[in-house]
Design an enzyme around this catalytic site. Structure first.
Site, PDB file in Angstrom:
ATOM      1  N   ARG A   1      13.689  17.270  76.592  1.00 52.56           N
ATOM      2  CA  ARG A   1      13.261  18.668  76.580  1.00 52.56           C
ATOM      3  C   ARG A   1      12.987  19.175  77.992  1.00 52.56           C
ATOM      4  O   ARG A   1      12.484  18.427  78.827  1.00 52.56           O
ATOM      5  CB  ARG A   1      11.959  18.816  75.786  1.00 52.56           C
ATOM      6  CG  ARG A   1      12.150  18.869  74.293  1.00 52.56           C
ATOM      7  CD  ARG A   1      10.868  19.264  73.584  1.00 52.56           C
ATOM      8  NE  ARG A   1       9.711  18.559  74.077  1.00 52.56           N
ATOM      9  CZ  ARG A   1       8.466  19.001  73.973  1.00 52.56           C
ATOM     10  NH1 ARG A   1       8.225  20.167  73.429  1.00 52.56           N
ATOM     11  NH2 ARG A   1       7.463  18.295  74.441  1.00 52.56           N
TER      12      ARG A   1
ATOM     13  N   SER B   1       8.302   8.586  79.328  1.00 50.55           N
ATOM     14  CA  SER B   1       7.509   7.757  78.402  1.00 50.55           C
ATOM     15  C   SER B   1       7.980   6.305  78.361  1.00 50.55           C
ATOM     16  O   SER B   1       8.285   5.756  77.284  1.00 50.55           O
ATOM     17  CB  SER B   1       7.556   8.376  77.011  1.00 50.55           C
ATOM     18  OG  SER B   1       7.154   9.709  77.097  1.00 50.55           O
TER      19      SER B   1
ATOM     20  N   ASP C   1       3.725   9.992  78.286  1.00 55.39           N
ATOM     21  CA  ASP C   1       3.413  10.909  77.173  1.00 55.39           C
ATOM     22  C   ASP C   1       1.995  10.700  76.637  1.00 55.39           C
ATOM     23  O   ASP C   1       1.350  11.643  76.169  1.00 55.39           O
ATOM     24  CB  ASP C   1       4.437  10.758  76.035  1.00 55.39           C
ATOM     25  CG  ASP C   1       4.542   9.340  75.506  1.00 55.39           C
ATOM     26  OD1 ASP C   1       4.051   8.404  76.166  1.00 55.39           O
ATOM     27  OD2 ASP C   1       5.130   9.143  74.431  1.00 55.39           O
TER      28      ASP C   1
END
Length: 900
Positions: free
Chosen positions: A522, A586, A640
């Site tokens: 994203r 992450s 994350d």
């Protein structure tokens, strides 16, 4: 004139549909906990939960009490995939002094007959399971127990009503065991109707309704457990013995009962009871015909008005006479012969009229029976949520078997009343006793299966003591990761993030965030406003990462990421602005500062080459330079988990722990600088990314790893690594379930022992299916549909087992996650030096958010293992996007403060 007499016995289809609706309403009343006490149709649970599946084998005994004769059976079943069985049986009379004597005499008589049978068949020295067919209304609380509610069918044995008939039979058998060396273990009490369904179910697995139309009448069917209020639990199905003979005892059928029905009832042994049975069963139809003929004769319509002794004698006209008189092929000869034997000397007109009366009476019986059966079939179809249903009804009983027209009439009317059901009627050839043996065999099979399933799943059930050990080991590993001398060899890496503050509300500006952590990538634009109108606005776009890029070269991966950023900047019209950027990455990184992150190792299916040991921020900067279209100010590389903590910290300043329970599993928390030996300085706090997924890689939790965990680990992209994550994260739970299902199928406990091609496919059982299957709102029918989508053709029993497997795997995951988290909150409490800690944990991840039970079990475990900590769990809204922007904003704020 004859038709005038018989007018009220003729029932139109509209009347039958009305009877069907009334019976459906009675069924609902009988199933409800609050309405059952006043219901006439008692809907008794039989505790028969499963139909034969063809794998039953062994020797079984059965005894059958309920009609004019008592019968003992020996059934031998062969597991030869042909569902073959051998049946031996012997009839014994039921003398009047036994069926109207006392209870002890009755059960001694049954034991005597069984002893005789076992001696005859040379079975005396074997211990055999025994099924007891007892064809009277009983209230059961388990399969091998039944309290007699009331005698029917001319039985009037004293001292048995309101007692458990199985324990009475066991006592009688116990006496014989000592004297005659016979040993039979009563495993199941079965109604003859249930026995009929089970007998037919052995030959046709679609059979889920049993029907008796003989001296008595009754029906049973397989009901969904969630509708049976009288029994705990809502998984699976159970056979319900409707005891429909009492339908109408509350007056519900008074408009359909004729003067002849009322007269017959008044002269019976149980006036006002079993009114539906008295309109249907062969025990009463002959008597009904007699009463009609008597009145017609008295009014001069028959036999020249001469009333013979036969017409005045109760029980003189029997069902066998009615059946014989309806053999139309033989014209009127049978009728004339029977009436002459009864000294009635009929004319030809008399014979025609009497035959007509018999036809109308037996036709009404078939019509009423069809209406109630149609109600049951409609309920079955609605339970299954089908527009059209194929099913089989197993039938037994003298009226159905011997009456020349009855079966044909019944079939025709049922098909007319329920055109949406394709019904096969299957005659039970060897009686309800074989069915009792079937129930016993199924109970025997299920008990053996249960033991093996329990043994398979036992390693997943973690007692409190084991969870405390896990918590203790996690605490020790956390300390190893923080200490300079042990950090290099620690499995829980305790990586410093260089995030030294949480939001204070003064953050503002426009920030870009990138989020790479799974199969999607994203790019976000985040606008943060401070002050009274404090808010966060986000715009984002999602891009897929193809497998060939996930597992290609590092350069290809970062070029793909930059391509996605360029598309987003173009899309938002901000290509020229040099915005501060936070990069949510992450994967385990070793950081030397907030904007430097060296990849320790890939997880979650990524395998891009030339990345491990490299600084991912440098790789991103180089890819931006290669493209040479725009420039960005990369301020922070973020995990994350840290992003999740920061997002919740923006709402709640008490949030100092971040937890991810999704595809992966990880925790971060604010640690006192004085405890972080691998970073210089003792003042303040810094967020530590524990990377706890690698907990256990040194073998410290091998004692709780099962063979299925080892199989999943060995088949993964990183064998021997991330062992704790492989027991707790969404990416692997479905695979653990698949391995267990394969093992249970190999043991013959699932899917009829057949391992389908789809079950052999790694990764087919996604974790989202666990969440769906374990949903409390999902009926087993929907579970079966999910399994069918996965190419697994499951029975109702299979679905229950699959649901149980999913449950133990996800429960263990939540408990292990809770044990790890308890170690962290306890450490925080000790750091602060308080008796009682109040703290908030920011949580993200699909497993926590979407699984129906994971979050609850996790919270319960933390509360149990860290009783001095009051932990609030706060769901994070987009920790990896919004969180990355907030960290960038906090870093900018702290940087500006530092410069001032």
């Amino acid at each position: 004139q004859v038709d005038r007499y018989l007018y009220h016995l003729r029932l139109s289809d509209d009347v039958l549909l009305d009877v069907m609706a009334r019976f459906q309403a009675e069924m609902v009343k009988g199933l409800g906990r609050d309405t059952n006490p006043t219901a006439t149709v008692k809907m008794l649970p039989s505790f028969v939960r499963s139909l034969p599946d063809g794998s039953e084998k062994g020797d079984f005994l059965a005894v059958d009490l309920g009609g004019s004769q008592f019968r003992a059976y020996h059934v031998k079943m062969f597991d030869d995939m042909k569902q073959s069985s051998q049946l031996e049986s012997k009839f014994y009379p039921t003398p009047k002094e036994v069926i109207q004597g006392n209870g002890a005499e009755l059960f001694d008589y049954i034991a005597d007959c069984l002893l005789d049978f076992m001696e005859t068949k040379n079975l005396k020295h074997k211990k055999l399971p025994l099924g007891f067919t007892f064809s009277f209304p009983c209230k059961q609380t388990k399969l091998e127990e039944g309290v007699l509610l009331a005698w029917t069918k001319h039985f009037k044995v004293r001292g048995v009503q309101d007692t458990d008939v199985v324990s009475s039979l066991r006592k009688a058998l116990q006496k014989h065991k000592a004297s005659f060396d016979i040993d039979a273990d009563v495993l199941a009490l079965v109604n003859d109707t249930v026995g009929t369904m089970m007998t037919c179910g052995y030959d046709d697995q679609r059979c889920e309704v049993g029907l008796i139309i003989g001296t008595g009448t009754n029906a049973c069917y397989m009901e969904e457990m969630r509708h049976i209020d009288l029994v705990e639990g809502d998984e699976g199905r159970m056979c319900i013995n409707t005891e429909w003979g009492a339908f109408g005892d509350d007056g519900a059928l008074d408009d359909l009962r004729t003067e002849f029905d009322r007269e017959l009832d008044l002269g019976s042994l149980n006036p006002g009871k079993q009114l539906f049975e008295k309109m249907i069963s062969s025990l009463y139809l002959g008597e009904l015909v007699r009463l009609i003929l008597l009145k017609m004769t008295k009014e001069g319509l028959l036999f020249n008005g001469k009333v013979s002794t036969a017409l005045l004698t109760k029980g003189k006209i029997e069902m066998k006479h009615v059946s014989a008189m309806e053999k139309y092929k033989e014209g009127l000869s049978n009728t004339k012969e029977i009436l002459t034997e009864l000294n009635l000397f009929p004319s030809e007109e008399d014979c025609v009229a009497v035959q007509h009366v018999c036809t109308i009476v037996s036709f009404r019986s078939a019509n009423l029976c069809a209406a109630a059966l149609a109600a049951i079939l409609t309920r079955l179809r609605e339970n299954k949520k089908l527009l059209r249903m194929r099913t089989t009804v197993g039938i037994d009983g003298g009226l159905y078997k011997t009456h020349p027209q009855y079966a044909k009439r019944l079939h025709k009317v049922v098909r007319r009343l329920v055109p949406t059901c394709d019904v096969r009627f299957l005659l039970s050839v060897s009686g309800s006793g074989r069915g009792a043996a079937m129930v016993t065999a199924v109970a025997h099979r299920l008990a053996a299966q249960r033991q093996r399933i329990d043994a398979t799943l036992a390693p997943f059930l973690l007692p409190l003591g084991t969870l405390r050990e896990v918590k203790g080991k996690m605490r020790a590993e956390l300390e190893y990761g923080l200490k300079r001398e042990t950090q290099a060899n620690a499995t829980v890496k305790m990586l410093p993030t260089y995030v030294c503050g949480t939001p204070d509300g003064t953050e503002k500006g426009k920030f870009l965030a990138l989020d790479l952590g799974g199969t999607n990538f994203r790019v976000l634009l985040v606008k943060i406003k401070s002050g009274r109108r404090r808010s966060v606005q986000m715009y984002n776009k999602i891009f897929a990462i193809p497998l060939e890029i996930m597992q290609g070269t590092g350069e290809e991966l970062f070029d793909h990421i930059v391509q996605c950023i360029a598309d987003f900047l173009e899309y938002m019209g901000i290509k020229g602005a040099r915005l501060p950027l936070g990069f949510t990455f992450s994967f385990p990184c070793r950081q030397a500062s907030i904007d430097k992150g060296t990849l320790v190792g890939w997880t979650k299916g990524f395998k891009a080459t030339d990345c491990e040991g490299e600084d991912v921020v440098d790789m991103l900067r180089e890819a931006i330079r290669r493209r040479n279209e725009f420039d960005l100010d990369i301020v922070a590389v973020v995990n994350d988990t840290v992003g999740t903590m920061m997002t919740c910290g923006y709402e709640d300043p008490n949030c100092e722990i971040g937890l991810i329970a999704g595809t992966g599993s990880n925790v971060c928390y604010m640690e006192d600088m004085k405890n972080i030996e691998i970073v210089e300085g003792n003042e303040g706090k810094m967020c530590i990314n524990t990377e706890w997924g690698a907990f256990g890689d040194n073998g410290c939790i091998d004692n709780i790893r099962t063979k299925y965990d080892k199989e999943v680990d060995e088949g993964s992209l990183n064998p021997g690594k991330q062992r704790y994550e492989k027991m707790t994260s969404g990416m692997y739970l479905g695979e653990i379930v698949r391995q267990i299902l394969i093992d249970l199928t190999k043991q013959g406990l699932l899917f009829r022992g057949h391992i389908s091609e789809s079950l052999r496919k790694r990764g087919i059982f996604e974790t989202k299916f666990l969440s769906q299957i374990e949903s409390d709102r999902l009926a087993l029918l929907q579970v079966r549909r999910i399994l069918q989508q996965l190419g697994l053709d499951s029975t109702c029993d299979d679905s229950i087992i699959v649901k149980e497997v999913c449950g133990v795997v996800s429960r263990r995951a939540a408990q292990l996650c809770g044990a790890g988290l308890a170690a962290i909150v306890e450490k925080k409490r000790e750091n602060r030096g308080v008796e009682r800690l109040q703290i908030t944990v920011g949580v993200d991840g699909t497993l926590y958010k979407l699984h129906p039970h994971f979050s609850r079990v996790l919270r319960e475990t933390v509360k149990e293992l860290a009783p001095q900590c009051d932990v609030t769990f706060m769901l994070s809204e987009d920790g990896s996007g919004k969180g990355a922007a907030l960290i960038t904003a906090v870093a900018k704020r702290l940087h500006n403060v530092g410069q001032k």
